[in-house]
Design a protein around this motif. Sequence first.
Motif, PDB file in Angstrom:
ATOM      1  N   SER A  66     -27.110   5.254  -3.665  1.00 36.44           N
ATOM      2  CA  SER A  66     -27.852   4.909  -2.458  1.00 36.44           C
ATOM      3  C   SER A  66     -29.093   5.688  -2.185  1.00 36.44           C
ATOM      4  O   SER A  66     -29.429   6.710  -2.793  1.00 36.44           O
ATOM      5  CB  SER A  66     -26.991   5.046  -1.199  1.00 36.44           C
ATOM      6  OG  SER A  66     -26.954   6.436  -0.703  1.00 36.44           O
ATOM      7  N   PRO A  67     -30.035   5.332  -1.591  1.00 35.96           N
ATOM      8  CA  PRO A  67     -31.358   5.883  -1.243  1.00 35.96           C
ATOM      9  C   PRO A  67     -31.183   7.060  -0.265  1.00 35.96           C
ATOM     10  O   PRO A  67     -32.004   8.228  -0.771  1.00 35.96           O
ATOM     11  CB  PRO A  67     -32.233   5.000  -0.646  1.00 35.96           C
ATOM     12  CG  PRO A  67     -31.548   3.717  -0.804  1.00 35.96           C
ATOM     13  CD  PRO A  67     -30.152   3.740  -1.131  1.00 35.96           C
ATOM     14  N   GLU A  68     -30.389   7.221   0.133  1.00 40.38           N
ATOM     15  CA  GLU A  68     -29.913   8.398   1.018  1.00 40.38           C
ATOM     16  C   GLU A  68     -29.467   9.625   0.266  1.00 40.38           C
ATOM     17  O   GLU A  68     -30.219  10.851   0.418  1.00 40.38           O
ATOM     18  CB  GLU A  68     -29.137   8.089   2.211  1.00 40.38           C
ATOM     19  CG  GLU A  68     -29.326   7.121   3.400  1.00 40.38           C
ATOM     20  CD  GLU A  68     -29.374   5.677   2.920  1.00 40.38           C
ATOM     21  OE1 GLU A  68     -28.660   5.415   1.720  1.00 40.38           O
ATOM     22  OE2 GLU A  68     -29.977   4.861   3.649  1.00 40.38           O
ATOM     23  N   VAL A  69     -28.666   9.034  -0.604  1.00 43.21           N
ATOM     24  CA  VAL A  69     -28.188  10.193  -1.654  1.00 43.21           C
ATOM     25  C   VAL A  69     -29.206  10.762  -2.487  1.00 43.21           C
ATOM     26  O   VAL A  69     -29.300  11.778  -2.764  1.00 43.21           O
ATOM     27  CB  VAL A  69     -27.108   9.546  -2.454  1.00 43.21           C
ATOM     28  CG1 VAL A  69     -26.615  10.721  -3.605  1.00 43.21           C
ATOM     29  CG2 VAL A  69     -25.891   9.284  -1.448  1.00 43.21           C
ATOM     30  N   ILE A 128     -32.443  10.858  -1.811  1.00 38.68           N
ATOM     31  CA  ILE A 128     -33.332  11.851  -1.092  1.00 38.68           C
ATOM     32  C   ILE A 128     -32.483  13.233  -0.861  1.00 38.68           C
ATOM     33  O   ILE A 128     -33.305  14.493  -1.038  1.00 38.68           O
ATOM     34  CB  ILE A 128     -33.629  11.157   0.266  1.00 38.68           C
ATOM     35  CG1 ILE A 128     -34.223  10.097   0.194  1.00 38.68           C
ATOM     36  CG2 ILE A 128     -34.282  12.269   1.120  1.00 38.68           C
ATOM     37  CD1 ILE A 128     -34.540   9.235   1.456  1.00 38.68           C
ATOM     38  N   ALA A 129     -31.261  13.153  -0.481  1.00 37.51           N
ATOM     39  CA  ALA A 129     -30.484  14.379  -0.412  1.00 37.51           C
ATOM     40  C   ALA A 129     -30.458  15.436  -1.711  1.00 37.51           C
ATOM     41  O   ALA A 129     -30.754  16.464  -1.792  1.00 37.51           O
ATOM     42  CB  ALA A 129     -29.086  14.167   0.036  1.00 37.51           C
ATOM     43  N   ILE A 130     -30.310  14.512  -2.774  1.00 33.26           N
ATOM     44  CA  ILE A 130     -30.368  15.404  -4.190  1.00 33.26           C
ATOM     45  C   ILE A 130     -31.630  15.850  -4.455  1.00 33.26           C
ATOM     46  O   ILE A 130     -31.725  17.136  -4.892  1.00 33.26           O
ATOM     47  CB  ILE A 130     -29.843  14.351  -5.339  1.00 33.26           C
ATOM     48  CG1 ILE A 130     -28.443  14.060  -5.171  1.00 33.26           C
ATOM     49  CG2 ILE A 130     -30.210  14.938  -6.730  1.00 33.26           C
ATOM     50  CD1 ILE A 130     -27.807  13.291  -6.243  1.00 33.26           C
ATOM     51  N   GLU A 131     -32.985  14.978  -4.036  1.00 35.31           N
ATOM     52  CA  GLU A 131     -34.150  15.715  -4.415  1.00 35.31           C
ATOM     53  C   GLU A 131     -34.587  16.982  -3.576  1.00 35.31           C
ATOM     54  O   GLU A 131     -34.913  18.027  -4.042  1.00 35.31           O
ATOM     55  CB  GLU A 131     -35.405  14.506  -3.921  1.00 35.31           C
ATOM     56  CG  GLU A 131     -35.791  13.612  -4.977  1.00 35.31           C
ATOM     57  CD  GLU A 131     -36.958  12.888  -4.770  1.00 35.31           C
ATOM     58  OE1 GLU A 131     -37.896  12.619  -5.281  1.00 35.31           O
ATOM     59  OE2 GLU A 131     -36.718  12.556  -3.321  1.00 35.31           O
ATOM     60  N   GLN A 132     -33.924  16.959  -2.289  1.00 26.97           N
ATOM     61  CA  GLN A 132     -33.863  18.199  -1.580  1.00 26.97           C
ATOM     62  C   GLN A 132     -33.343  19.352  -2.084  1.00 26.97           C
ATOM     63  O   GLN A 132     -33.745  20.586  -2.170  1.00 26.97           O
ATOM     64  CB  GLN A 132     -33.479  17.923   0.017  1.00 26.97           C
ATOM     65  CG  GLN A 132     -34.310  17.175   0.632  1.00 26.97           C
ATOM     66  CD  GLN A 132     -33.891  16.491   1.766  1.00 26.97           C
ATOM     67  OE1 GLN A 132     -32.493  16.766   2.441  1.00 26.97           O
ATOM     68  NE2 GLN A 132     -34.571  15.929   2.770  1.00 26.97           N
ATOM     69  N   ILE A 163     -21.408  11.235  -3.274  1.00 29.28           N
ATOM     70  CA  ILE A 163     -21.619  11.985  -4.481  1.00 29.28           C
ATOM     71  C   ILE A 163     -20.108  12.105  -5.125  1.00 29.28           C
ATOM     72  O   ILE A 163     -19.990  11.717  -6.186  1.00 29.28           O
ATOM     73  CB  ILE A 163     -22.343  13.181  -4.484  1.00 29.28           C
ATOM     74  CG1 ILE A 163     -23.745  12.760  -4.144  1.00 29.28           C
ATOM     75  CG2 ILE A 163     -22.020  13.865  -5.695  1.00 29.28           C
ATOM     76  CD1 ILE A 163     -24.500  14.096  -3.815  1.00 29.28           C
ATOM     77  N   LEU A 164     -19.347  12.598  -4.303  1.00 29.10           N
ATOM     78  CA  LEU A 164     -17.793  12.849  -4.656  1.00 29.10           C
ATOM     79  C   LEU A 164     -17.193  11.716  -5.071  1.00 29.10           C
ATOM     80  O   LEU A 164     -16.718  11.462  -6.093  1.00 29.10           O
ATOM     81  CB  LEU A 164     -17.260  13.626  -3.595  1.00 29.10           C
ATOM     82  CG  LEU A 164     -17.645  15.054  -3.285  1.00 29.10           C
ATOM     83  CD1 LEU A 164     -16.763  15.816  -1.720  1.00 29.10           C
ATOM     84  CD2 LEU A 164     -17.354  15.960  -4.485  1.00 29.10           C
ATOM     85  N   LEU A 165     -17.333  10.445  -4.196  1.00 27.34           N
ATOM     86  CA  LEU A 165     -16.774   9.266  -4.637  1.00 27.34           C
ATOM     87  C   LEU A 165     -17.164   8.687  -5.994  1.00 27.34           C
ATOM     88  O   LEU A 165     -16.451   8.058  -6.867  1.00 27.34           O
ATOM     89  CB  LEU A 165     -17.005   8.018  -3.250  1.00 27.34           C
ATOM     90  CG  LEU A 165     -16.198   8.251  -2.086  1.00 27.34           C
ATOM     91  CD1 LEU A 165     -16.746   7.353  -1.088  1.00 27.34           C
ATOM     92  CD2 LEU A 165     -14.613   8.257  -2.412  1.00 27.34           C
ATOM     93  N   TRP A 166     -18.658   8.832  -5.823  1.00 20.54           N
ATOM     94  CA  TRP A 166     -19.240   8.247  -7.159  1.00 20.54           C
ATOM     95  C   TRP A 166     -18.694   8.881  -8.293  1.00 20.54           C
ATOM     96  O   TRP A 166     -18.669   8.205  -9.525  1.00 20.54           O
ATOM     97  CB  TRP A 166     -20.683   8.146  -7.055  1.00 20.54           C
ATOM     98  CG  TRP A 166     -21.494   7.320  -8.188  1.00 20.54           C
ATOM     99  CD1 TRP A 166     -21.445   6.068  -8.370  1.00 20.54           C
ATOM    100  CD2 TRP A 166     -22.060   8.184  -9.230  1.00 20.54           C
ATOM    101  NE1 TRP A 166     -22.427   5.894  -9.612  1.00 20.54           N
ATOM    102  CE2 TRP A 166     -22.545   7.072 -10.307  1.00 20.54           C
ATOM    103  CE3 TRP A 166     -22.137   9.393  -9.690  1.00 20.54           C
ATOM    104  CZ2 TRP A 166     -23.153   7.171 -11.280  1.00 20.54           C
ATOM    105  CZ3 TRP A 166     -22.732   9.849 -10.894  1.00 20.54           C
ATOM    106  CH2 TRP A 166     -23.520   8.675 -11.707  1.00 20.54           C
ATOM    107  N   VAL A 167     -18.906  10.225  -8.374  1.00 23.17           N
ATOM    108  CA  VAL A 167     -18.603  10.930  -9.591  1.00 23.17           C
ATOM    109  C   VAL A 167     -16.981  10.899  -9.867  1.00 23.17           C
ATOM    110  O   VAL A 167     -16.445  10.694 -10.975  1.00 23.17           O
ATOM    111  CB  VAL A 167     -18.693  12.570  -9.383  1.00 23.17           C
ATOM    112  CG1 VAL A 167     -18.030  13.102 -10.505  1.00 23.17           C
ATOM    113  CG2 VAL A 167     -20.219  12.531  -9.456  1.00 23.17           C
TER     114      VAL A 167
END
Length: 334
Positions: free
Chosen positions: A79-82, A84-88, A261-265
């Motif tokens: 998702s776009p929110e994730v 952005i969070a990972i970029e941070q 992130i946890l769900l996707w991984v």
Amino acid sequence: MNSPKNPILKQGYRLFIFLKNTYLAWDRNDPFAKSAIIAYYTLFSLPSLLMIVTSIASAFVGPEAVQGRIHDEIARFISPEVAIAIEQMIGKVTVENDNWITLIISIAALIYGATGVFFQMKKTMNTIWNVTEKKSNFKRMLINRAIAFGMVLVLGFMLLVAFVITVLLNLLTDYLSQFAPSITVVFADALRFLISFLFIASLFAAIFKILPDVKMGYKTTVLGASITAILFLIGESILGYYFASSNPASVYGGAASIVLILLWVNYTCLILFFGAEITVQYAIAKKHKIVPNSHAKLAHTEEMEALRKKQKQVEADKKKAIKLATNPEESNTP
């Protein structure tokens, strides 16, 4: 159930038996628990891992372009929110360089964190291939971390190659769109899918070839990686639709990005392990000999050794019991 005589039904029956054995072996290795463990390690490894990968690719094409590519891929898959969070997260990972001691510690911590996910994945791959390390000591731990770091470098190199290919593809489609815009769109979409497939299949092939402590043939590796890549692309499409339609992390508020992130991984690892199990079952079906490398041995060898020790102990206890039954007065002797 007997195998049918019709050639088509016979092939279908063999495929059914193959998939059945694959699923049973996959389920027997407890993939849900192992996927959850790797998802947990990924959460802590992700900032260091992405920083190193970004640094490798940025040395050739610039940090903004690489971070933009990572952002686009994460936004597409999760998702776009994730994204952005990972970029941070990446922006907050720093290497202190006040003095050389601090610098060495910072780099060591960065590498240790980045290799955590592949270190755990290596253990799971060994379980799937039914091999175990001969010795577990500090030296072997360092070697395993070096192998895991090798996977990080491979990931960075592949990201660089994928970025260059994407740039060339964009230039090609821009040129072709001047002559046949509608055909170019279809051509570009098909080519992007092919590039994604090749990138993902290459990554899985590297995982299957580098991480397990077994000597695996290239044919088996490529076939297993290709099947896993197809399963991955199908699974990611389903996961993308599921995340977009049901928004499973909405109840977690500010922690939604971490949950996604946890769900996707977690789900991705389930697909990866199933693909690895298909590779193992294919090797078994084709009667390919599974040969551990010099640092490992087949797990059932260890089990047989333990069984022999237990059998010797049972025989010794049996002899002792017979002796006590024959001479009961000896048991009362002080």
